[in-house]
Each structure stands twice: as structure tokens, then as C-alpha cells.
Motif scaffolding. Structure first.
Motif, PDB file in Angstrom:
ATOM      1  N   ALA A 152      30.469  33.497  55.135  1.00 52.87           N
ATOM      2  CA  ALA A 152      29.699  34.066  56.239  1.00 52.87           C
ATOM      3  C   ALA A 152      28.563  34.945  55.722  1.00 52.87           C
ATOM      4  N   ALA A 153      28.832  35.699  54.654  1.00 57.57           N
ATOM      5  CA  ALA A 153      27.823  36.585  54.085  1.00 57.57           C
ATOM      6  C   ALA A 153      26.714  35.796  53.386  1.00 57.57           C
ATOM      7  N   ARG A 154      27.094  34.717  52.699  1.00 58.53           N
ATOM      8  CA  ARG A 154      26.106  33.919  51.964  1.00 58.53           C
ATOM      9  C   ARG A 154      25.052  33.341  52.901  1.00 58.53           C
ATOM     10  N   ALA A 155      25.465  32.949  54.081  1.00 60.10           N
ATOM     11  CA  ALA A 155      24.527  32.372  55.045  1.00 60.10           C
ATOM     12  C   ALA A 155      23.444  33.363  55.452  1.00 60.10           C
ATOM     13  N   LEU A 156      23.741  34.663  55.302  1.00 63.12           N
ATOM     14  CA  LEU A 156      22.780  35.708  55.677  1.00 63.12           C
ATOM     15  C   LEU A 156      22.248  36.455  54.454  1.00 63.12           C
ATOM     16  N   GLU A 157      22.429  35.856  53.292  1.00 55.45           N
ATOM     17  CA  GLU A 157      21.917  36.385  52.028  1.00 55.45           C
ATOM     18  C   GLU A 157      22.471  37.775  51.711  1.00 55.45           C
ATOM     19  N   VAL A 158      23.724  37.959  52.033  1.00 51.39           N
ATOM     20  CA  VAL A 158      24.451  39.174  51.654  1.00 51.39           C
ATOM     21  C   VAL A 158      25.514  38.755  50.651  1.00 51.39           C
ATOM     22  N   SER A 159      25.558  39.390  49.509  1.00 53.39           N
ATOM     23  CA  SER A 159      26.509  38.989  48.477  1.00 53.39           C
ATOM     24  C   SER A 159      27.764  39.860  48.509  1.00 53.39           C
ATOM     25  N   VAL A 160      28.862  39.283  48.059  1.00 54.18           N
ATOM     26  CA  VAL A 160      30.132  40.011  47.941  1.00 54.18           C
ATOM     27  C   VAL A 160      30.435  40.150  46.445  1.00 54.18           C
ATOM     28  N   HIS A 161      30.400  41.372  45.946  1.00 54.49           N
ATOM     29  CA  HIS A 161      30.601  41.593  44.511  1.00 54.49           C
ATOM     30  C   HIS A 161      32.053  41.404  44.095  1.00 54.49           C
ATOM     31  N   ASP A 162      32.972  41.861  44.945  1.00 52.39           N
ATOM     32  CA  ASP A 162      34.384  41.810  44.555  1.00 52.39           C
ATOM     33  C   ASP A 162      35.248  42.107  45.765  1.00 52.39           C
ATOM     34  N   HIS A 163      36.512  41.789  45.618  1.00 54.43           N
ATOM     35  CA  HIS A 163      37.538  42.206  46.570  1.00 54.43           C
ATOM     36  C   HIS A 163      38.609  42.914  45.748  1.00 54.43           C
ATOM     37  N   LEU A 164      38.834  44.176  46.046  1.00 55.08           N
ATOM     38  CA  LEU A 164      39.815  44.981  45.318  1.00 55.08           C
ATOM     39  C   LEU A 164      41.041  45.189  46.198  1.00 55.08           C
ATOM     40  N   ILE A 165      42.210  44.947  45.637  1.00 52.64           N
ATOM     41  CA  ILE A 165      43.463  45.230  46.339  1.00 52.64           C
ATOM     42  C   ILE A 165      44.161  46.369  45.603  1.00 52.64           C
ATOM     43  N   VAL A 166      44.470  47.421  46.349  1.00 50.59           N
ATOM     44  CA  VAL A 166      45.045  48.636  45.773  1.00 50.59           C
ATOM     45  C   VAL A 166      46.538  48.704  46.078  1.00 50.59           C
ATOM     46  N   GLY A 167      47.324  48.919  45.050  1.00 50.81           N
ATOM     47  CA  GLY A 167      48.762  49.143  45.216  1.00 50.81           C
ATOM     48  C   GLY A 167      49.189  50.298  44.329  1.00 50.81           C
ATOM     49  N   ARG A 168      50.402  50.750  44.499  1.00 44.12           N
ATOM     50  CA  ARG A 168      50.885  51.836  43.635  1.00 44.12           C
ATOM     51  C   ARG A 168      50.930  51.405  42.172  1.00 44.12           C
ATOM     52  N   ASP A 169      51.033  50.080  41.945  1.00 49.61           N
ATOM     53  CA  ASP A 169      51.130  49.571  40.580  1.00 49.61           C
ATOM     54  C   ASP A 169      49.775  49.316  39.932  1.00 49.61           C
ATOM     55  N   GLY A 170      48.680  49.568  40.657  1.00 48.98           N
ATOM     56  CA  GLY A 170      47.355  49.358  40.080  1.00 48.98           C
ATOM     57  C   GLY A 170      46.388  48.773  41.079  1.00 48.98           C
ATOM     58  N   VAL A 171      45.258  48.257  40.570  1.00 51.92           N
ATOM     59  CA  VAL A 171      44.219  47.652  41.402  1.00 51.92           C
ATOM     60  C   VAL A 171      43.946  46.247  40.889  1.00 51.92           C
ATOM     61  N   ALA A 172      43.977  45.259  41.773  1.00 55.95           N
ATOM     62  CA  ALA A 172      43.674  43.873  41.410  1.00 55.95           C
ATOM     63  C   ALA A 172      42.249  43.552  41.827  1.00 55.95           C
ATOM     64  N   SER A 173      41.488  42.954  40.936  1.00 53.92           N
ATOM     65  CA  SER A 173      40.108  42.545  41.193  1.00 53.92           C
ATOM     66  C   SER A 173      40.045  41.023  41.312  1.00 53.92           C
ATOM     67  N   PHE A 174      39.540  40.533  42.440  1.00 50.71           N
ATOM     68  CA  PHE A 174      39.404  39.082  42.615  1.00 50.71           C
ATOM     69  C   PHE A 174      38.492  38.498  41.553  1.00 50.71           C
ATOM     70  N   LYS A 175      37.425  39.222  41.217  1.00 46.44           N
ATOM     71  CA  LYS A 175      36.476  38.693  40.234  1.00 46.44           C
ATOM     72  C   LYS A 175      37.148  38.561  38.869  1.00 46.44           C
ATOM     73  N   GLN A 176      37.892  39.589  38.476  1.00 45.68           N
ATOM     74  CA  GLN A 176      38.560  39.531  37.177  1.00 45.68           C
ATOM     75  C   GLN A 176      39.652  38.466  37.144  1.00 45.68           C
ATOM     76  N   LEU A 177      40.240  38.198  38.303  1.00 44.78           N
ATOM     77  CA  LEU A 177      41.293  37.192  38.372  1.00 44.78           C
ATOM     78  C   LEU A 177      40.732  35.779  38.533  1.00 44.78           C
ATOM     79  N   GLY A 178      39.405  35.663  38.620  1.00 44.27           N
ATOM     80  CA  GLY A 178      38.778  34.348  38.772  1.00 44.27           C
ATOM     81  C   GLY A 178      38.942  33.745  40.138  1.00 44.27           C
ATOM     82  N   LEU A 179      39.152  34.586  41.170  1.00 44.75           N
ATOM     83  CA  LEU A 179      39.388  34.107  42.522  1.00 44.75           C
ATOM     84  C   LEU A 179      38.120  34.052  43.359  1.00 44.75           C
ATOM     85  N   MET A 180      36.990  34.429  42.762  1.00 44.04           N
ATOM     86  CA  MET A 180      35.717  34.364  43.471  1.00 44.04           C
ATOM     87  C   MET A 180      34.571  34.266  42.461  1.00 44.04           C
TER      88      MET A 180
END
Length: 240
Positions: free
Chosen positions: A212-240
């Protein structure tokens, strides 16, 4: 001192000043967590022994960070027994003071993030999102909207949910970016379970927002998920 007066002197007499002297002399960084809490509790509870309460808070919530992130309602459920067997608790004013301290810490961390290019100050960003969401009891979905220099325009809570779900509407996320003239964004949400591993719905929702963002020329740098055990980065995990 007579035997009678000694028997009526509280065991904690002089403790507050001794603790303050140690803090002034050796420095606050040498104090254990419960004594740091004691120093703060001295201000909202000007009399009595607050050590049992400080220790009960840490035992109840598990860490200093979790104590400060707790809600006023949860803080007021804590009880402790002093040396004389009396039960003491956290009043509304003390609970509000503790939550205010957490908000001060969060705003300081946000300032560090706001003053610099977000994607080049990744450590500060991770510290900020962990402080904001690591101990949230319910799922919360936030978006960090950035300008064309990748500096923070706004950190906005899009939705709050249950212990395992916060509804997300990709079109609303992108519409808000247009309203703010944002050029990019970082998606952030928490997993109250503690495990930041992305779920299949997390991955699908992220894909929808990116499209949806790409169609309007807005980029998404990352999606971060926060838990007590740490932070997961979609970009680092190769999910985007």
C-alpha cells in the motif's frame, strides 16, 4: 540510651540518611536496584521503612524496568510486610510517581532518537522502542513516521489490542503518512508473550502495508517486534 527508649527505636532509624550518604559518596551507579527504588520512594513516602516495598516491587514485576513500566493499578496491588509484621502497600500518589519516572525516561530516549537520523542511530532507536514497549501487558501497534532526511516526524500509536492481537489497517497507516508528508516509516509492535519472533499474520500484515505504501511512494524501512527477550527486525531476518 535507656533500655526503654532503645526498644521503641525503629530498626530502620537513620537508614535513609545512611543510604543518601552512600549514594552521594560512592555514586548512584553503585547502588542495587532496590536501594535506587528506596531513594525514589523516600520522596512519596516521607516516613517509615520503604525497603520491604522496594523489594516487593522487584519481586512482583521481576526487574526495575518492569516496575517503572507497570500501570498505576498494578502497582497499587503490591503489598509488603515490615519488620513489625505490618502490611504496607503502594498508594495512588506513589504509583503515579513511579509511572511518571518511566515516562520521563521514555521521553529522554525519544529525544535521542528525534535529534538524529533514525536509521543511522539504530542503537538509540532500539533502546527507545524497548523502553516504550518491552513490558507492555497488551499488544500495541505503533508507526514511526520519518521525513525525507529519515528524521522522526511522529511516533504514533495506531492501535492497542489484547494480550495477543492489535488490529491493524494498512490503508490507515499509509493515509496517515500522507497527512504528515512522511517519506518513509518504521513499523513497531510488541509481543506481550515475551518472544519477538514474527508470526505468520505479522508477516502478512507487513506485506500489505509495504504494498500500500509503495503505490504512494512511501517506503517502509523495517518492522520491529519488541518482546522481553529482545527486538526482532524484519529486515535483518530477510522478511522484507
Amino acid at each position: 540510651m535507656t533500655q526503654a527508649s532503645a526498644s521503641t527505636t525503629p530498626h530502620h532509624a537513620g537508614h535513609r540518611e545512611r543510604l543518601r550518604e552512600r549514594a552521594r559518596g560512592a555514586g548512584l551507579h553503585h547502588l542495587p536496584d532496590y536501594e535506587l527504588l528506596e531513594l525514589f520512594l523516600f520522596r512519596s513516602q516521607p516516613q517509615g521503612d520503604v525497603k520491604p516495598i522496594a523489594k516487593a516491587l522487584l519481586a512482583r514485576f521481576g526487574s526495575l524496568a518492569a516496575v517503572l513500566a507497570a500501570s498505576v493499578e498494578d502497582l497499587m496491588t503490591v503489598r509488603a510486610e515490615d519488620a513489625r509484621g505490618r502490611i504496607k502497600g503502594i498508594g495512588a500518589e506513589t504509583a503515579l510517581d513511579l509511572t511518571a519516572l518511566h515516562e520521563v525516561s521514555r521521553r529522554v530516549a525519544r529525544e535521542e532518537t528525534s535529534k538524529r537520523t533514525v536509521i543511522s542511530s539504530w542503537t538509540a532507536l532500539l533502546s527507545y522502542v524497548r523502553l516504550s514497549l518491552q513490558h507492555e501487558p497488551r499488544e500495541q501497534f505503533r508507526v514511526l513516521y520519518l521525513d525525507n532526511r529519515n528524521q522522526l516526524i511522529l511516533d504514533e500509536i495506531q492501535n492497542r489490542g489484547t494480550v495477543d492481537h492489535a488490529p491493524v489497517y494498512p490503508r490507515e497507516v499509509v493515509r496517515r503518512a500522507l497527512e504528515l508528508s512522511a517519506k518513509s516509516m518504521i513499523i513497531v509492535h510488541n509481543h506481550p508473550s515475551g518472544d519477538p519472533t514474527p508470526s505468520r499474520p505479522d508477516i502478512e500484515m507487513t506485506r500489505q502495508i509495504i504494498e500500500a505504501a509503495r503505490a504512494l511512494e512511501v517506503s517502509v524501512h523495517d518492522h520491529l517486534i519488541v518482546g522481553r527477550d529482545g527486538v526482532a527486525s524484519f529486515k535483518q531476518l530477510g522478511l522484507m
